[in-house]
Design an enzyme around this catalytic site. Structure first.
Site, PDB file in Angstrom:
ATOM      1  CG  HIS A 153      -5.988  -1.529  -1.469  1.00  0.00           C
ATOM      2  ND1 HIS A 153      -4.626  -0.815  -2.993  1.00  0.00           N
ATOM      3  CD2 HIS A 153      -5.856  -1.114  -0.813  1.00  0.00           C
ATOM      4  CE1 HIS A 153      -4.121  -0.507  -1.894  1.00  0.00           C
ATOM      5  NE2 HIS A 153      -3.485  -0.808  -0.469  1.00  0.00           N
TER       6      HIS A 153
ATOM      7  CG  ASP B  36      -6.901  -1.089  -5.680  1.00  0.00           C
ATOM      8  OD1 ASP B  36      -7.053  -0.328  -4.801  1.00  0.00           O
ATOM      9  OD2 ASP B  36      -5.750  -1.193  -5.327  1.00  0.00           O
TER      10      ASP B  36
ATOM     11  CB  CYS C 248      -1.010  -0.166   1.294  1.00  0.00           C
ATOM     12  SG  CYS C 248      -2.342   1.027   1.473  1.00  0.00           S
TER      13      CYS C 248
END
Length: 281
Positions: free
Chosen positions: A249, A217, A169
């Site tokens: 994600h 995502d 991330c």
């Protein structure tokens, strides 16, 4: 259940954590803001490993804290920097370090947000979390990465010419940048890191990067991925981006609702193979 699918955190409506639930998650050592009540996190045992906190000189008044996991016993090993999500160094990041150590690596996870003095894993308020994260600018983080690789090269247990980096991330974008600015980095694996800012800088890449992304995502679109692939091609790069069509994600994070077992089972060996193929072995 908490649902965290956005690239750098969640929106306020994602946070509905009772005191009792939050206390249990904090006791377990995971990030309160992203833990799923239905999660069954993987726990990697530390037998045969040395796990410890250390400090790394970085020119700041207080040195950079870092969690380290490495194989016990004598000998030198390749090293992988592990760059956390926005939630700081919590139990899942430590477990990733132990997994890498079990695979024969020294794993070093610097606490890039330590200057704030805030216990980020204990926070459930997105605004508080992002306020701390935003204080850590790119130049500061890149400098801390350089300090970490300098420290690694001086350790008796590390191979100084075999250093890689992986991140998740927020940390995924750090991986792309580190491959541009740190000549000691031999390879990087970026897990669902934002691409927009680094797409314009592909010509600066000095080390190969493998990008691992989720097709579902909501914060990093397939258009973003296509633009990055085009930019890499235009720069004459051979870096690879793998997209898992059914993954969201955060698909490797087994403490979150976004965990995707199939994608994770395929992606983790790719990380190890990519490091070996590029001299981090």
């Amino acid at each position: 259940m908490l649902n965290l699918t956005r690239p750098d955190g969640s929106l306020p409506e994602d946070f509905h954590v009772s005191r009792r639930t939050a206390a249990g998650m904090l006791f377990a050592g995971y990030a309160v803001a992203a833990f799923s009540a239905d999660a069954a996190p993987i726990t990697t045992p530390s037998d045969g490993l040395i796990t410890e906190w250390t400090t790394i000189p970085n020119g700041a008044p207080k040195p950079l804290p870092a969690f380290v996991a490495r194989p016990a016993g004598k000998g030198t090993h390749p090293t992988i920097l592990v760059v956390n999500e926005v939630f700081g160094i919590h139990e899942w990041i430590k477990d990733v370090c132990r997994r890498l150590a079990k695979a024969g690596y020294v794993a070093v996870a610097p606490d890039f947000f330590y200057r704030s003095g805030v216990d980020l894993p204990a926070k459930s308020d997105l605004k508080e979390i992002l306020a701390v994260v935003n204080e850590a600018g790119d130049a500061q983080v890149d400098s801390d990465v350089r300090a970490t690789t300098d420290w690694i090269k001086k350790q008796a247990f590390a191979k100084p010419q075999a250093i890689g980096i992986t991140g998740f991330c927020w940390g995924g974008q750090v991986v792309w940048r580190s491959a541009m600015v740190d000549p000691d980095i031999k390879a990087g694996v970026a897990w669902y890191g934002q691409l927009k800012k680094v797409t314009l800088r592909t010509a600066e890449l000095k080390a190969p990067v493998l990008g691992l992304y989720g097709g579902l995502d909501k914060g990093i679109t397939l258009e973003d991925v296509a633009a990055m692939r085009a930019a890499l091609k235009a720069a004459g790069r051979k870096d690879e981006i793998v997209v898992y069509p059914q993954a969201e994600h955060g698909f490797l994070a087994d403490y979150r609702a976004s965990y995707n077992e199939a994608a994770s089972a395929d992606a983790w060996p790719k990380l190890l193979a990519f490091m070996r193929a590029n001299g981090v072995a």
